[in-house]
Design an enzyme around this catalytic site. Structure first.
Site, PDB file in Angstrom:
ATOM      1  N   THR A 225      14.774  32.016  56.082  1.00  0.00           N
ATOM      2  CA  THR A 225      15.244  30.711  56.555  1.00  0.00           C
ATOM      3  C   THR A 225      16.287  30.130  55.610  1.00  0.00           C
ATOM      4  O   THR A 225      16.235  30.388  54.410  1.00  0.00           O
ATOM      5  CB  THR A 225      14.026  29.763  56.607  1.00  0.00           C
ATOM      6  OG1 THR A 225      13.165  30.205  57.646  1.00  0.00           O
ATOM      7  CG2 THR A 225      14.406  28.321  56.859  1.00  0.00           C
ATOM      8  N   ARG A 253       5.724  30.653  69.710  1.00  0.00           N
ATOM      9  CA  ARG A 253       5.339  30.124  68.380  1.00  0.00           C
ATOM     10  C   ARG A 253       6.488  29.331  67.753  1.00  0.00           C
ATOM     11  O   ARG A 253       7.632  29.737  67.737  1.00  0.00           O
ATOM     12  CB  ARG A 253       4.956  31.301  67.489  1.00  0.00           C
ATOM     13  CG  ARG A 253       4.541  30.903  66.065  1.00  0.00           C
ATOM     14  CD  ARG A 253       5.687  31.034  65.090  1.00  0.00           C
ATOM     15  NE  ARG A 253       5.258  30.813  63.718  1.00  0.00           N
ATOM     16  CZ  ARG A 253       6.104  30.671  62.701  1.00  0.00           C
ATOM     17  NH1 ARG A 253       7.397  30.682  62.903  1.00  0.00           N
ATOM     18  NH2 ARG A 253       5.644  30.481  61.484  1.00  0.00           N
ATOM     19  N   GLY A 255       7.494  27.356  64.123  1.00  0.00           N
ATOM     20  CA  GLY A 255       7.090  27.241  62.716  1.00  0.00           C
ATOM     21  C   GLY A 255       7.300  25.849  62.160  1.00  0.00           C
ATOM     22  O   GLY A 255       7.371  24.863  62.911  1.00  0.00           O
ATOM     23  N   ASP A 256       7.418  25.781  60.857  1.00  0.00           N
ATOM     24  CA  ASP A 256       7.566  24.487  60.180  1.00  0.00           C
ATOM     25  C   ASP A 256       9.004  23.976  60.168  1.00  0.00           C
ATOM     26  O   ASP A 256       9.227  22.767  60.032  1.00  0.00           O
ATOM     27  CB  ASP A 256       7.090  24.598  58.722  1.00  0.00           C
ATOM     28  CG  ASP A 256       7.903  25.629  57.954  1.00  0.00           C
ATOM     29  OD1 ASP A 256       8.165  26.717  58.508  1.00  0.00           O
ATOM     30  OD2 ASP A 256       8.302  25.348  56.811  1.00  0.00           O
ATOM     31  N   THR A 276      10.887  26.800  52.945  1.00  0.00           N
ATOM     32  CA  THR A 276      10.895  28.152  53.519  1.00  0.00           C
ATOM     33  C   THR A 276       9.608  28.860  53.140  1.00  0.00           C
ATOM     34  O   THR A 276       9.150  28.748  52.006  1.00  0.00           O
ATOM     35  CB  THR A 276      12.096  28.978  53.040  1.00  0.00           C
ATOM     36  OG1 THR A 276      11.939  30.318  53.548  1.00  0.00           O
ATOM     37  CG2 THR A 276      12.255  29.027  51.528  1.00  0.00           C
ATOM     38  N   GLY A 277       9.034  29.553  54.111  1.00  0.00           N
ATOM     39  CA  GLY A 277       7.787  30.257  53.818  1.00  0.00           C
ATOM     40  C   GLY A 277       6.971  30.438  55.074  1.00  0.00           C
ATOM     41  O   GLY A 277       7.509  30.334  56.188  1.00  0.00           O
ATOM     42  N   GLY A 279       5.244  29.401  57.794  1.00  0.00           N
ATOM     43  CA  GLY A 279       5.325  28.093  58.449  1.00  0.00           C
ATOM     44  C   GLY A 279       4.013  27.410  58.762  1.00  0.00           C
ATOM     45  O   GLY A 279       3.876  26.197  58.611  1.00  0.00           O
TER      46      GLY A 279
HETATM   47  N1  ASP Z   1       9.279  28.892  57.602  1.00  0.00           N
HETATM   48  C1  ASP Z   1       9.765  29.779  58.622  1.00  0.00           C
HETATM   49  C2  ASP Z   1       8.774  29.824  59.749  1.00  0.00           C
HETATM   50  O1  ASP Z   1       7.591  29.867  59.500  1.00  0.00           O
HETATM   51  C3  ASP Z   1      10.023  31.155  58.134  1.00  0.00           C
HETATM   52  C4  ASP Z   1      10.947  31.240  56.945  1.00  0.00           C
HETATM   53  O2  ASP Z   1      10.917  30.396  56.070  1.00  0.00           O
HETATM   54  O3  ASP Z   1      11.723  32.209  56.886  1.00  0.00           O
HETATM   55  O4  ASP Z   1       9.180  29.866  60.883  1.00  0.00           O
END
Ligand code: ASP
Length: 359
Positions: A225, A253, A255-256, A276-277, A279
């Site tokens: 991300t 789905r 994410g965050d 980022t992480g 989610g």
């Molecule tokens: N945070 C993002 C998600 O969960 C993924 C990412 O950070 O690459 O969709």
């Protein structure tokens, strides 16, 4: 005897006087300390990330490393120039993120990961720390720049989040570029999906085992991300985040990244944050807002708040990833609990910092 008593009394009065005098003279100093206004560290500043995760030097070729560093540098320098010339943090965030959305290196825009159905579904969000206005898009398949769409939702609609087809109709009406979904295709991301699907096939027998396998896979994942936080010369903080989500996601789905308070948050009173992480954990921990809240309610510094939320709360929950942030004084913070995070920043003196691994 009488004389001793008199001397004792005298001593007692003297001591009391001394204690009162000391406490009277030190009190204002303590108050002064509490009341003193913290000094501005940077009049303007910018920080970006290109995802966190299992990013290890031993797995990286020197060429790939150079490519990432060059792209991070190009993106952060563009935002820096906008801010230096007196532009808004909103423009800096949008334009900087677009550089990364257009690069296949990152999991956002071109280069987004694939869903289980072999499509690309993109999420993005944008927040203005002055007005606390915000915008987001989720699960969009044909908007070339999801971050531009998120900003338009913020400025040109009465809503905060639009999804799917409706978001595309809105973006088109606002004059944003709509592309054929094949624009987002990259061989590298497609292969990643196939690898995960192949692994899943070998794990057909037991559902629990399958779930555990999928979790282990996510834990070792690279979250690509992209995000940006900027403070402009007028004191406004803007934050934005754009992503393709997580490889092999299904059932629509989300994410965050498009969730205000999880993937993105900005408040001129405290700070701006982009995450980022994994989610699901960032949503449950309300990562971006929790950092701001700790500053607002507990008077925590940005560094302490970010450290607590990522290294303590998120880690205890089982989540992996990181954040970038800037506070109202222009302090720049990176915080992550993974092996690495693509990141870069520039302060008002023009000093550039680009990093990938844990230091
Ligand atoms: N945070 C993002 C998600 O969960 C993924 C990412 O950070 O690459 O969709």
């Amino acid at each position: 005897m009488f004389e001793i008593k008199l001397k004792m009394k005298h001593l007692f009065y003297c001591l009391s006087f001394l204690i009162i005098t000391i406490s009277c003279t030190t009190q204002p100093k303590q108050e002064e300390k509490i009341m003193s206004t913290p000094t501005q560290v940077n009049d303007f500043a910018i920080v970006i990330h290109g995802g966190a995760g299992t990013i290890l030097k031993k797995n990286m070729t020197p060429e790939k490393e150079k490519e990432y560093i060059a792209k991070l540098e190009e993106a952060v320098k563009l935002g820096y120039t906008i801010l230096k010339e007196g532009g808004t943090s909103a423009d800096a965030v949008e334009k900087t993120i677009q550089v990364m959305e257009e690069s296949p290196l990152f999991n956002a825009g071109k280069g987004a990961v694939f869903t289980n159905e072999e499509t690309n579904e993109l999420d993005a969000s944008f927040m203005d720390g002055k007005t606390l206005n915000a915008g987001a898009v989720a699960g969009v398949k044909d908007i070339k720049s999801p971050i531009a769409a998120a900003r338009k939702v913020m400025t040109n609609s009465n809503h905060v989040m639009l999804s799917g087809k409706g978001a595309s109709i809105f973006a088109k009406k606002e004059g944003l570029e709509i592309v054929d979904p094949s624009y987002f295709f990259t061989e590298r991301r497609f292969k990643s999906l196939q690898r995960i699907k192949d692994k899943e096939k070998t794990e057909q027998d037991h559902d629990d085992q399958k779930a555990a396998f999928y979790d282990a896979d996510i834990k070792n994942a690279k979250f690509g991300t992209v995000g940006c936080v900027a403070l402009d010369k007028s004191g406004t903080i803007t934050a934005g985040t754009s992503t393709g989500g997580m490889t092999n996601k299904r059932w629509g789905r989300i994410g965050d990244a498009p969730i205000i308070g999880s993937g993105t948050y900005a408040n001129n009173k405290t700070c701006g944050v982009s995450s980022t992480g994994w989610g699901e954990y960032f949503i449950r921990a309300q990562v971006a807002h929790d950092i701001s809240a700790q500053m607002e309610y507990k008077n925590a510094t940005l560094k302490n708040a970010a450290d607590d939320v990522i290294q303590n709360k998120l880690t205890k929950l089982g989540g992996t990833g990181g954040i970038i942030a800037i506070d109202k004084l222009g302090n720049i913070v990176y915080e992550f609990n993974t092996a690495g995070m693509y990141r870069a920043s520039m302060d008002d003196k023009g000093s550039l910092d680009v990093k990938i691994y844990k230091d």
